[in-house]
Scaffold this motif. Structure first.
Motif, PDB file in Angstrom:
ATOM      1  N   ARG A 117       0.848  -1.200   0.000  1.00 12.32           N
ATOM      2  CA  ARG A 117       0.000   0.000   0.000  1.00 12.32           C
ATOM      3  C   ARG A 117       0.880   1.246   0.000  1.00 12.32           C
ATOM      4  N   ILE A 118       1.626   1.356  -1.116  1.00 11.02           N
ATOM      5  CA  ILE A 118       2.488   2.526  -1.296  1.00 11.02           C
ATOM      6  C   ILE A 118       1.813   3.462  -2.294  1.00 11.02           C
ATOM      7  N   THR A 119       2.247   4.701  -2.293  1.00  6.67           N
ATOM      8  CA  THR A 119       1.594   5.718  -3.123  1.00  6.67           C
ATOM      9  C   THR A 119       1.511   5.280  -4.590  1.00  6.67           C
ATOM     10  N   MET A 124      -3.944   0.401  -7.762  1.00  2.00           N
ATOM     11  CA  MET A 124      -4.133  -1.067  -7.801  1.00  2.00           C
ATOM     12  C   MET A 124      -4.741  -1.584  -6.503  1.00  2.00           C
ATOM     13  N   ASP A 125      -5.058  -0.691  -5.588  1.00  2.00           N
ATOM     14  CA  ASP A 125      -5.428  -1.090  -4.236  1.00  2.00           C
ATOM     15  C   ASP A 125      -6.874  -1.597  -4.178  1.00  2.00           C
ATOM     16  N   ALA A 126      -7.030  -2.875  -4.446  1.00  2.33           N
ATOM     17  CA  ALA A 126      -8.375  -3.470  -4.482  1.00  2.33           C
ATOM     18  C   ALA A 126      -8.952  -3.654  -3.082  1.00  2.33           C
ATOM     19  N   LEU A 127      -8.081  -3.778  -2.074  1.00  3.07           N
ATOM     20  CA  LEU A 127      -8.607  -3.847  -0.697  1.00  3.07           C
ATOM     21  C   LEU A 127      -9.385  -2.568  -0.417  1.00  3.07           C
ATOM     22  N   SER A 128      -8.808  -1.454  -0.815  1.00  3.60           N
ATOM     23  CA  SER A 128      -9.469  -0.167  -0.565  1.00  3.60           C
ATOM     24  C   SER A 128     -10.725  -0.006  -1.412  1.00  3.60           C
ATOM     25  N   SER A 129     -10.637  -0.349  -2.703  1.00  2.00           N
ATOM     26  CA  SER A 129     -11.816  -0.119  -3.551  1.00  2.00           C
ATOM     27  C   SER A 129     -12.991  -0.965  -3.067  1.00  2.00           C
ATOM     28  N   LEU A 168     -16.910   1.401  14.575  1.00  2.00           N
ATOM     29  CA  LEU A 168     -15.698   0.878  15.234  1.00  2.00           C
ATOM     30  C   LEU A 168     -14.695   0.456  14.173  1.00  2.00           C
ATOM     31  N   GLY A 169     -13.515   1.045  14.192  1.00  2.00           N
ATOM     32  CA  GLY A 169     -12.514   0.788  13.150  1.00  2.00           C
ATOM     33  C   GLY A 169     -12.729   1.804  12.048  1.00  2.00           C
ATOM     34  N   ALA A 170     -11.774   2.716  11.901  1.00  2.00           N
ATOM     35  CA  ALA A 170     -11.941   3.767  10.883  1.00  2.00           C
ATOM     36  C   ALA A 170     -10.863   3.625   9.811  1.00  2.00           C
ATOM     37  N   GLY A 171     -10.787   2.422   9.232  1.00  2.00           N
ATOM     38  CA  GLY A 171      -9.959   2.205   8.041  1.00  2.00           C
ATOM     39  C   GLY A 171     -10.772   2.659   6.838  1.00  2.00           C
ATOM     40  N   VAL A 172     -10.522   2.064   5.706  1.00  2.00           N
ATOM     41  CA  VAL A 172     -11.206   2.500   4.484  1.00  2.00           C
ATOM     42  C   VAL A 172     -12.722   2.254   4.593  1.00  2.00           C
ATOM     43  N   ALA A 173     -13.117   1.047   5.019  1.00  2.00           N
ATOM     44  CA  ALA A 173     -14.546   0.730   5.122  1.00  2.00           C
ATOM     45  C   ALA A 173     -15.217   1.597   6.186  1.00  2.00           C
ATOM     46  N   GLY A 174     -14.555   1.744   7.325  1.00  2.00           N
ATOM     47  CA  GLY A 174     -15.131   2.523   8.418  1.00  2.00           C
ATOM     48  C   GLY A 174     -15.345   3.975   8.019  1.00  2.00           C
ATOM     49  N   PHE A 191     -14.485   5.166  16.530  1.00  2.00           N
ATOM     50  CA  PHE A 191     -13.307   4.854  17.343  1.00  2.00           C
ATOM     51  C   PHE A 191     -12.345   3.965  16.568  1.00  2.00           C
ATOM     52  N   ASP A 192     -11.072   4.235  16.750  1.00  2.00           N
ATOM     53  CA  ASP A 192     -10.022   3.382  16.184  1.00  2.00           C
ATOM     54  C   ASP A 192      -8.853   3.394  17.145  1.00  2.00           C
ATOM     55  N   VAL A 193      -8.064   2.334  17.111  1.00  2.00           N
ATOM     56  CA  VAL A 193      -6.893   2.305  17.998  1.00  2.00           C
ATOM     57  C   VAL A 193      -5.709   3.074  17.408  1.00  2.00           C
ATOM     58  N   ARG A 194      -5.797   3.421  16.128  1.00  2.00           N
ATOM     59  CA  ARG A 194      -4.736   4.238  15.521  1.00  2.00           C
ATOM     60  C   ARG A 194      -5.145   5.700  15.702  1.00  2.00           C
ATOM     61  N   SER A 195      -4.336   6.441  16.452  1.00  2.00           N
ATOM     62  CA  SER A 195      -4.748   7.817  16.763  1.00  2.00           C
ATOM     63  C   SER A 195      -4.689   8.718  15.531  1.00  2.00           C
ATOM     64  N   GLY A 223       0.941   1.042   8.252  1.00  2.00           N
ATOM     65  CA  GLY A 223      -0.242   1.836   8.588  1.00  2.00           C
ATOM     66  C   GLY A 223      -1.366   0.999   9.173  1.00  2.00           C
ATOM     67  N   TYR A 224      -1.117  -0.306   9.363  1.00  2.00           N
ATOM     68  CA  TYR A 224      -2.147  -1.164   9.940  1.00  2.00           C
ATOM     69  C   TYR A 224      -2.104  -1.099  11.466  1.00  2.00           C
ATOM     70  N   ALA A 225      -3.192  -1.572  12.082  1.00  2.56           N
ATOM     71  CA  ALA A 225      -3.212  -1.637  13.544  1.00  2.56           C
ATOM     72  C   ALA A 225      -2.425  -2.856  13.988  1.00  2.56           C
ATOM     73  N   ARG A 235      -9.848  -4.126  28.489  1.00  2.00           N
ATOM     74  CA  ARG A 235     -10.158  -2.747  28.900  1.00  2.00           C
ATOM     75  C   ARG A 235     -11.028  -2.069  27.820  1.00  2.00           C
ATOM     76  N   GLN A 236     -10.652  -2.292  26.558  1.00  2.00           N
ATOM     77  CA  GLN A 236     -11.403  -1.678  25.459  1.00  2.00           C
ATOM     78  C   GLN A 236     -12.856  -2.167  25.463  1.00  2.00           C
ATOM     79  N   ARG A 237     -13.041  -3.455  25.647  1.00  2.00           N
ATOM     80  CA  ARG A 237     -14.396  -4.020  25.632  1.00  2.00           C
ATOM     81  C   ARG A 237     -15.249  -3.427  26.756  1.00  2.00           C
ATOM     82  N   SER A 252     -19.349  -2.188  12.832  1.00  2.00           N
ATOM     83  CA  SER A 252     -17.996  -2.534  13.264  1.00  2.00           C
ATOM     84  C   SER A 252     -17.183  -3.055  12.092  1.00  2.00           C
ATOM     85  N   THR A 253     -15.981  -2.510  11.962  1.00  2.00           N
ATOM     86  CA  THR A 253     -15.119  -2.847  10.814  1.00  2.00           C
ATOM     87  C   THR A 253     -13.694  -3.155  11.262  1.00  2.00           C
ATOM     88  N   ALA A 254     -13.489  -3.365  12.556  1.00  2.00           N
ATOM     89  CA  ALA A 254     -12.109  -3.488  13.052  1.00  2.00           C
ATOM     90  C   ALA A 254     -11.452  -4.786  12.593  1.00  2.00           C
TER      91      ALA A 254
HETATM   92  P1  NAD Z   1      -8.157  -2.887   8.102  1.00  2.00           P
HETATM   93  O1  NAD Z   1      -9.279  -3.392   7.288  1.00  2.00           O
HETATM   94  O2  NAD Z   1      -6.950  -3.737   8.289  1.00  2.00           O
HETATM   95  O3  NAD Z   1      -8.722  -2.528   9.562  1.00  2.00           O
HETATM   96  C1  NAD Z   1      -9.834  -1.690   9.718  1.00  2.00           C
HETATM   97  C2  NAD Z   1      -9.586  -0.748  10.874  1.00  2.00           C
HETATM   98  O4  NAD Z   1      -9.706  -1.436  12.113  1.00  2.00           O
HETATM   99  C3  NAD Z   1      -8.209  -0.096  10.887  1.00  2.00           C
HETATM  100  O5  NAD Z   1      -8.365   1.308  10.816  1.00  2.00           O
HETATM  101  C4  NAD Z   1      -7.614  -0.546  12.213  1.00  2.00           C
HETATM  102  O6  NAD Z   1      -6.796   0.442  12.807  1.00  2.00           O
HETATM  103  C5  NAD Z   1      -8.859  -0.794  13.029  1.00  2.00           C
HETATM  104  N1  NAD Z   1      -8.677  -1.624  14.229  1.00  2.00           N
HETATM  105  C6  NAD Z   1      -7.898  -2.713  14.430  1.00  2.00           C
HETATM  106  N2  NAD Z   1      -8.020  -3.178  15.692  1.00  2.00           N
HETATM  107  C7  NAD Z   1      -8.911  -2.366  16.312  1.00  2.00           C
HETATM  108  C8  NAD Z   1      -9.451  -2.326  17.614  1.00  2.00           C
HETATM  109  N3  NAD Z   1      -9.108  -3.225  18.553  1.00  2.00           N
HETATM  110  N4  NAD Z   1     -10.341  -1.345  17.903  1.00  2.00           N
HETATM  111  C9  NAD Z   1     -10.695  -0.417  16.983  1.00  2.00           C
HETATM  112  N5  NAD Z   1     -10.223  -0.408  15.736  1.00  2.00           N
HETATM  113  C10 NAD Z   1      -9.333  -1.373  15.392  1.00  2.00           C
HETATM  114  O7  NAD Z   1      -7.682  -1.449   7.633  1.00  2.00           O
HETATM  115  P2  NAD Z   1      -7.705  -0.798   6.184  1.00  2.00           P
HETATM  116  O8  NAD Z   1      -9.000  -0.174   5.939  1.00  2.00           O
HETATM  117  O9  NAD Z   1      -7.245  -1.830   5.224  1.00  2.00           O
HETATM  118  O10 NAD Z   1      -6.625   0.342   6.331  1.00  2.00           O
HETATM  119  C11 NAD Z   1      -5.442   0.135   7.064  1.00  2.00           C
HETATM  120  C12 NAD Z   1      -4.459   1.272   6.862  1.00  2.00           C
HETATM  121  O11 NAD Z   1      -3.963   1.298   5.547  1.00  2.00           O
HETATM  122  C13 NAD Z   1      -5.012   2.647   7.108  1.00  2.00           C
HETATM  123  O12 NAD Z   1      -4.002   3.408   7.731  1.00  2.00           O
HETATM  124  C14 NAD Z   1      -5.220   3.210   5.765  1.00  2.00           C
HETATM  125  O13 NAD Z   1      -5.210   4.621   5.757  1.00  2.00           O
HETATM  126  C15 NAD Z   1      -4.011   2.637   5.084  1.00  2.00           C
HETATM  127  N6  NAD Z   1      -4.175   2.669   3.643  1.00  2.00           N
HETATM  128  C16 NAD Z   1      -3.139   3.120   2.878  1.00  2.00           C
HETATM  129  C17 NAD Z   1      -3.271   3.152   1.513  1.00  2.00           C
HETATM  130  C18 NAD Z   1      -2.177   3.640   0.629  1.00  2.00           C
HETATM  131  O14 NAD Z   1      -1.326   4.396   1.026  1.00  2.00           O
HETATM  132  N7  NAD Z   1      -2.146   3.185  -0.622  1.00  2.00           N
HETATM  133  C19 NAD Z   1      -4.431   2.739   0.922  1.00  2.00           C
HETATM  134  C20 NAD Z   1      -5.462   2.278   1.733  1.00  2.00           C
HETATM  135  C21 NAD Z   1      -5.310   2.234   3.097  1.00  2.00           C
END
Ligand code: NAD
Length: 374
Positions: A117-119, A124-129, A168-174, A191-195, A223-225, A235-237, A252-254
């Motif tokens: 997941r580099i710039t 090509m980032d199908a996980l994100s799309s 819960l979980g603010a990655g791409v889906a969240g 909420f996400d564990v990545r500040s 960039g993953y958790a 504690r989180q629960r 929830s998307t964590a």
């Molecule tokens: P993911 O699907 O792996 O996880 C979803 C979210 O769950 C993440 O934000 C993660 O921090 C969070 N999570 C994990 N454990 C948790 C917990 N216990 N409580 C709460 N939240 C929790 O993540 P993703 O959507 O694939 O994205 C992961 C990272 O990759 C992000 O930083 C995103 O910005 C980065 N990213 C980079 C690129 C790029 O540069 N090409 C593209 C897409 C995503």
């Protein structure tokens, strides 16, 4: 170079790896495309539309490159020719049997989810799309299942307060779920564990839920958790259970790559919610973020509707396929030089995505998962 697209066989899989619009662009770059009969049907693309774009209807397994969406079944692997290149989601960290079978078959396989997941590889980032599609659909599901409005309404019969949604979980889906729930008028907390995501959450008009977890930051490589410790998770629960009780809907998307989804929503948290509330657990596929989730089912427990969808992107196959096909095209562009298939294994993207090659599992994570030593 010839690219072939089989008809997806996994149950409920309606996406297709290439759409006519992308076929047209590949043809302009000198790439021949063969589409299996009816491969685009589920995504509403007819054979005729592919032919108009320049593709041939034929054997989906005959090309130099086979482009798929879902991991191949054993039967599909049997149809792949030795030395051919397979591109698709392969679940390299969890589907070890598939990975071993691809290596034994002598197939060079490139996993869309392993593309770094580099710039440079963002296109090509199908996980994100696909996560974008899933997040959008998850918010719609929550709104659909909730016996209450998402938006605030002021009517002659009085005022309706807006729904409170927690993501819960603010990655791409969240983030996409937040944006969609906001557009529908809900008051959204996340909420996400990545500040680092606090700012992104707030820029979408949602509030970052401050949990006193005593956690610095849980961002790990790429960039993953990172996986939280047992104490941190406990504690989180506990902290979440109280907050969840104030919400009408939880999405929830964590996730932590290659691991079971973290358990965030306990039975007690579900009990704390008011009757009729909704949980959409996008992590259902990897074990669920909610203790009461049943994968692939919608269940009602403690008078809370808990939705555990599998493969949400396949429920919106048109745009999901369009985005995926563009991701595949961007990868193919990197694999072809002057109309010839040329895999440059010095290239960080190709090397990172490659799972099997010359009869070996070459991806470190996949090798570890399969219990194979280098
Ligand atoms: P993911 O699907 O792996 O996880 C979803 C979210 O769950 C993440 O934000 C993660 O921090 C969070 N999570 C994990 N454990 C948790 C917990 N216990 N409580 C709460 N939240 C929790 O993540 P993703 O959507 O694939 O994205 C992961 C990272 O990759 C992000 O930083 C995103 O910005 C980065 N990213 C980079 C690129 C790029 O540069 N090409 C593209 C897409 C995503």
């Amino acid at each position: 170079m010839n690219v072939s697209v089989p008809k997806e066989v996994a149950s409920g899989e309606r996406r297709v790896a290439l759409v006519p619009e992308v076929v047209e662009r590949l043809m302009q770059n000198g790439i021949q495309v063969t589409i299996a009969d009816g491969a685009g049907e589920g995504a509403h693309h007819s054979n005729a539309a592919y032919e108009e774009a320049g593709a041939t209807i034929g054997d989906g397994f005959s090309g130099d490159v086979i482009a798929k969406v879902a991991p191949p079944s054993a039967e599909e692997i049997g149809r792949l020719e030795q030395g051919s290149v397979l591109v698709g989601f392969l679940q390299p960290l969890t589907a070890s049997d598939t990975v071993r079978a691809l290596a034994e078959r002598g197939v060079t396989s490139l996993a869309m989810e392993a593309i770094p997941r580099i710039t440079r590889a963002q296109s090509m980032d199908a996980l994100s799309s696909q996560a974008t599609v899933a997040g959008y659909r998850a918010a719609l599901l929550a709104a659909q299942e909730l016996p209450r409005f998402f938006p605030m309404l002021t009517t002659a019969a009085g005022t309706i307060r807006p729904a409170k949604v927690l993501v819960l979980g603010a990655g791409v889906a969240g983030l996409q779920a937040i944006a969609t729930a906001r557009r529908l008028g809900a008051v959204v907390h996340a909420f996400d564990v990545r500040s680092a995501v606090k700012e992104q959450i707030e820029s979408l008009g949602a509030r970052f839920l401050e949990l006193d977890m005593g956690l610095e930051d849980a961002e790990a490589a790429g960039g993953y958790a990172r996986q939280l410790t047992d104490e941190e998770q406990q504690r989180q629960r506990e902290l979440l259970a109280e907050e969840i009780g104030k919400m009408d809907a939880v999405i929830s998307t964590a996730a932590v790559p290659g691991r079971r989804a973290p358990l965030l929503v306990t039975e007690q948290a579900v009990k704390n919610m008011s009757p009729g509330s909704v949980i959409v657990d996008l992590a259902a596929e990897t074990g669920g973020n909610c203790e009461l989730t049943e994968a692939g089912q919608t269940v009602v427990k403690e008078d809370v509707t808990i939705v555990g969808p599998l493969n949400l992107p396949a429920t919106m196959p048109d745009h999901a396929s369009s985005l995926y096909a563009r991701n595949v095209q961007a990868l193919l562009d990197l694999m072809v030089k002057e109309g010839e298939l040329t895999l440059d294994f010095e290239d960080e993207v190709i090397a990172g995505a490659c799972i099997t090659r010359d009869g070996q599992i070459v991806h470190e994570g996949a090798r570890n998962a399969a219990g194979v030593t280098a």
